[in-house]
Design a protein around this motif. Structure first.
Motif, PDB file in Angstrom:
ATOM      1  N   MET A 118       0.849  -1.169   0.000  1.00 28.90           N
ATOM      2  CA  MET A 118       0.000   0.000   0.000  1.00 28.90           C
ATOM      3  C   MET A 118       0.901   1.242   0.000  1.00 28.90           C
ATOM      4  O   MET A 118       1.812   1.361   0.803  1.00 28.90           O
ATOM      5  N   ASP A 119       0.636   2.167  -0.908  1.00 28.07           N
ATOM      6  CA  ASP A 119       1.487   3.351  -0.989  1.00 28.07           C
ATOM      7  C   ASP A 119       1.085   4.393   0.061  1.00 28.07           C
ATOM      8  O   ASP A 119       0.099   4.250   0.770  1.00 28.07           O
ATOM      9  N   ASN A 120       1.856   5.439   0.135  1.00 32.59           N
ATOM     10  CA  ASN A 120       1.676   6.474   1.154  1.00 32.59           C
ATOM     11  C   ASN A 120       0.330   7.173   1.032  1.00 32.59           C
ATOM     12  O   ASN A 120      -0.323   7.463   2.028  1.00 32.59           O
ATOM     13  N   ALA A 121      -0.104   7.457  -0.191  1.00 30.58           N
ATOM     14  CA  ALA A 121      -1.374   8.142  -0.398  1.00 30.58           C
ATOM     15  C   ALA A 121      -2.540   7.277   0.069  1.00 30.58           C
ATOM     16  O   ALA A 121      -3.482   7.772   0.705  1.00 30.58           O
ATOM     17  N   GLN A 122      -2.476   5.993  -0.231  1.00 31.79           N
ATOM     18  CA  GLN A 122      -3.547   5.093   0.197  1.00 31.79           C
ATOM     19  C   GLN A 122      -3.574   4.973   1.725  1.00 31.79           C
ATOM     20  O   GLN A 122      -4.638   4.900   2.320  1.00 31.79           O
ATOM     21  N   GLU A 123      -2.393   4.995   2.340  1.00 33.00           N
ATOM     22  CA  GLU A 123      -2.325   4.940   3.805  1.00 33.00           C
ATOM     23  C   GLU A 123      -2.946   6.195   4.417  1.00 33.00           C
ATOM     24  O   GLU A 123      -3.637   6.115   5.430  1.00 33.00           O
ATOM     25  N   LYS A 124      -2.695   7.356   3.791  1.00 27.81           N
ATOM     26  CA  LYS A 124      -3.286   8.598   4.291  1.00 27.81           C
ATOM     27  C   LYS A 124      -4.803   8.587   4.138  1.00 27.81           C
ATOM     28  O   LYS A 124      -5.527   9.101   4.992  1.00 27.81           O
ATOM     29  N   LEU A 125      -5.296   7.992   3.062  1.00 32.22           N
ATOM     30  CA  LEU A 125      -6.740   7.883   2.883  1.00 32.22           C
ATOM     31  C   LEU A 125      -7.340   7.000   3.971  1.00 32.22           C
ATOM     32  O   LEU A 125      -8.362   7.342   4.555  1.00 32.22           O
ATOM     33  N   GLU A 126      -6.709   5.899   4.247  1.00 30.32           N
ATOM     34  CA  GLU A 126      -7.185   5.018   5.317  1.00 30.32           C
ATOM     35  C   GLU A 126      -7.123   5.724   6.671  1.00 30.32           C
ATOM     36  O   GLU A 126      -8.024   5.574   7.499  1.00 30.32           O
ATOM     37  N   ALA A 127      -6.066   6.505   6.886  1.00 35.55           N
ATOM     38  CA  ALA A 127      -5.956   7.265   8.137  1.00 35.55           C
ATOM     39  C   ALA A 127      -7.069   8.300   8.230  1.00 35.55           C
ATOM     40  O   ALA A 127      -7.673   8.482   9.302  1.00 35.55           O
ATOM     41  N   ALA A 128      -7.370   8.973   7.128  1.00 34.34           N
ATOM     42  CA  ALA A 128      -8.459   9.958   7.126  1.00 34.34           C
ATOM     43  C   ALA A 128      -9.791   9.286   7.444  1.00 34.34           C
ATOM     44  O   ALA A 128     -10.600   9.827   8.208  1.00 34.34           O
ATOM     45  N   LYS A 129     -10.016   8.102   6.890  1.00 34.52           N
ATOM     46  CA  LYS A 129     -11.254   7.371   7.179  1.00 34.52           C
ATOM     47  C   LYS A 129     -11.323   6.979   8.653  1.00 34.52           C
ATOM     48  O   LYS A 129     -12.380   7.075   9.280  1.00 34.52           O
ATOM     49  N   ARG A 130     -10.193   6.531   9.204  1.00 32.08           N
ATOM     50  CA  ARG A 130     -10.170   6.156  10.626  1.00 32.08           C
ATOM     51  C   ARG A 130     -10.450   7.360  11.515  1.00 32.08           C
ATOM     52  O   ARG A 130     -11.217   7.273  12.463  1.00 32.08           O
ATOM     53  N   TYR A 131      -9.824   8.494  11.206  1.00 31.83           N
ATOM     54  CA  TYR A 131     -10.071   9.703  11.980  1.00 31.83           C
ATOM     55  C   TYR A 131     -11.546  10.113  11.888  1.00 31.83           C
ATOM     56  O   TYR A 131     -12.146  10.525  12.880  1.00 31.83           O
ATOM     57  N   TYR A 132     -12.110  10.009  10.693  1.00 31.91           N
ATOM     58  CA  TYR A 132     -13.522  10.364  10.508  1.00 31.91           C
ATOM     59  C   TYR A 132     -14.418   9.449  11.343  1.00 31.91           C
ATOM     60  O   TYR A 132     -15.351   9.921  12.001  1.00 31.91           O
ATOM     61  N   GLU A 133     -14.137   8.176  11.338  1.00 30.56           N
ATOM     62  CA  GLU A 133     -14.951   7.225  12.096  1.00 30.56           C
ATOM     63  C   GLU A 133     -14.828   7.444  13.599  1.00 30.56           C
ATOM     64  O   GLU A 133     -15.776   7.213  14.342  1.00 30.56           O
ATOM     65  N   LYS A 134     -13.641   7.899  14.052  1.00 26.65           N
ATOM     66  CA  LYS A 134     -13.442   8.168  15.474  1.00 26.65           C
ATOM     67  C   LYS A 134     -14.071   9.495  15.894  1.00 26.65           C
ATOM     68  O   LYS A 134     -14.279   9.725  17.081  1.00 26.65           O
ATOM     69  N   GLY A 135     -14.360  10.360  14.942  1.00 28.49           N
ATOM     70  CA  GLY A 135     -14.931  11.659  15.257  1.00 28.49           C
ATOM     71  C   GLY A 135     -13.905  12.776  15.324  1.00 28.49           C
ATOM     72  O   GLY A 135     -14.227  13.891  15.714  1.00 28.49           O
ATOM     73  N   ASP A 136     -12.668  12.496  14.934  1.00 29.14           N
ATOM     74  CA  ASP A 136     -11.621  13.517  14.901  1.00 29.14           C
ATOM     75  C   ASP A 136     -11.670  14.178  13.526  1.00 29.14           C
ATOM     76  O   ASP A 136     -10.866  13.890  12.637  1.00 29.14           O
ATOM     77  N   PHE A 137     -12.612  15.097  13.359  1.00 31.32           N
ATOM     78  CA  PHE A 137     -12.863  15.679  12.053  1.00 31.32           C
ATOM     79  C   PHE A 137     -11.742  16.607  11.602  1.00 31.32           C
ATOM     80  O   PHE A 137     -11.481  16.733  10.412  1.00 31.32           O
ATOM     81  N   LYS A 138     -11.072  17.258  12.542  1.00 24.77           N
ATOM     82  CA  LYS A 138      -9.972  18.145  12.168  1.00 24.77           C
ATOM     83  C   LYS A 138      -8.859  17.361  11.474  1.00 24.77           C
ATOM     84  O   LYS A 138      -8.366  17.758  10.418  1.00 24.77           O
ATOM     85  N   SER A 139      -8.472  16.246  12.059  1.00 20.98           N
ATOM     86  CA  SER A 139      -7.418  15.432  11.453  1.00 20.98           C
ATOM     87  C   SER A 139      -7.890  14.790  10.151  1.00 20.98           C
ATOM     88  O   SER A 139      -7.135  14.688   9.191  1.00 20.98           O
ATOM     89  N   ALA A 140      -9.150  14.372  10.111  1.00 18.65           N
ATOM     90  CA  ALA A 140      -9.695  13.769   8.892  1.00 18.65           C
ATOM     91  C   ALA A 140      -9.679  14.775   7.747  1.00 18.65           C
ATOM     92  O   ALA A 140      -9.288  14.448   6.628  1.00 18.65           O
ATOM     93  N   ARG A 141     -10.067  16.028   8.031  1.00 14.51           N
ATOM     94  CA  ARG A 141     -10.056  17.064   6.993  1.00 14.51           C
ATOM     95  C   ARG A 141      -8.635  17.364   6.535  1.00 14.51           C
ATOM     96  O   ARG A 141      -8.392  17.561   5.351  1.00 14.51           O
ATOM     97  N   ALA A 142      -7.689  17.400   7.476  1.00 16.96           N
ATOM     98  CA  ALA A 142      -6.298  17.697   7.113  1.00 16.96           C
ATOM     99  C   ALA A 142      -5.748  16.629   6.169  1.00 16.96           C
ATOM    100  O   ALA A 142      -5.109  16.951   5.157  1.00 16.96           O
ATOM    101  N   HIS A 143      -5.996  15.369   6.474  1.00 17.53           N
ATOM    102  CA  HIS A 143      -5.513  14.289   5.609  1.00 17.53           C
ATOM    103  C   HIS A 143      -6.235  14.322   4.250  1.00 17.53           C
ATOM    104  O   HIS A 143      -5.613  14.124   3.207  1.00 17.53           O
ATOM    105  N   ALA A 144      -7.529  14.560   4.265  1.00 16.25           N
ATOM    106  CA  ALA A 144      -8.296  14.570   3.018  1.00 16.25           C
ATOM    107  C   ALA A 144      -7.846  15.707   2.106  1.00 16.25           C
ATOM    108  O   ALA A 144      -7.746  15.530   0.890  1.00 16.25           O
ATOM    109  N   ARG A 145      -7.560  16.884   2.676  1.00 15.59           N
ATOM    110  CA  ARG A 145      -7.088  18.010   1.862  1.00 15.59           C
ATOM    111  C   ARG A 145      -5.764  17.682   1.174  1.00 15.59           C
ATOM    112  O   ARG A 145      -5.550  18.057   0.022  1.00 15.59           O
TER     113      ARG A 145
END
Length: 77
Positions: A1-28
């Protein structure tokens, strides 16, 4: 899995946990990534839309504020 895909998975995890600030930062960061697939960019945009400011509630707030300001000016001053 490349770095971009890992960041997408991290953004999804943050979103599911409710950490929207971190999810938005990764998604941007992912939106501008050229190595990411269109499907992954769609997922990142979906996270941004889901965590963004609701335009309807903003409009209701502005209208309410204007009405309150008008009433104060009309009846207090």
């Amino acid at each position: 899995m490349d770095n971009a895909q890992e960041k997408l998975e991290a953004a999804k995890r943050y979103y599911e946990k409710g950490d929207f600030k971190s999810a938005r930062a990764h998604a941007r960061q992912l939106i501008s990534n050229d190595t990411l697939t269109q499907e992954a960019k769609r997922e990142a945009r979906k996270i941004l839309r889901a965590t963004g400011i609701d335009p309807i509630s903003t409009g209701v707030f502005v209208i309410t504020f204007c009405l309150l300001a008008y009433l104060i000016i009309q009846y207090v001053f």
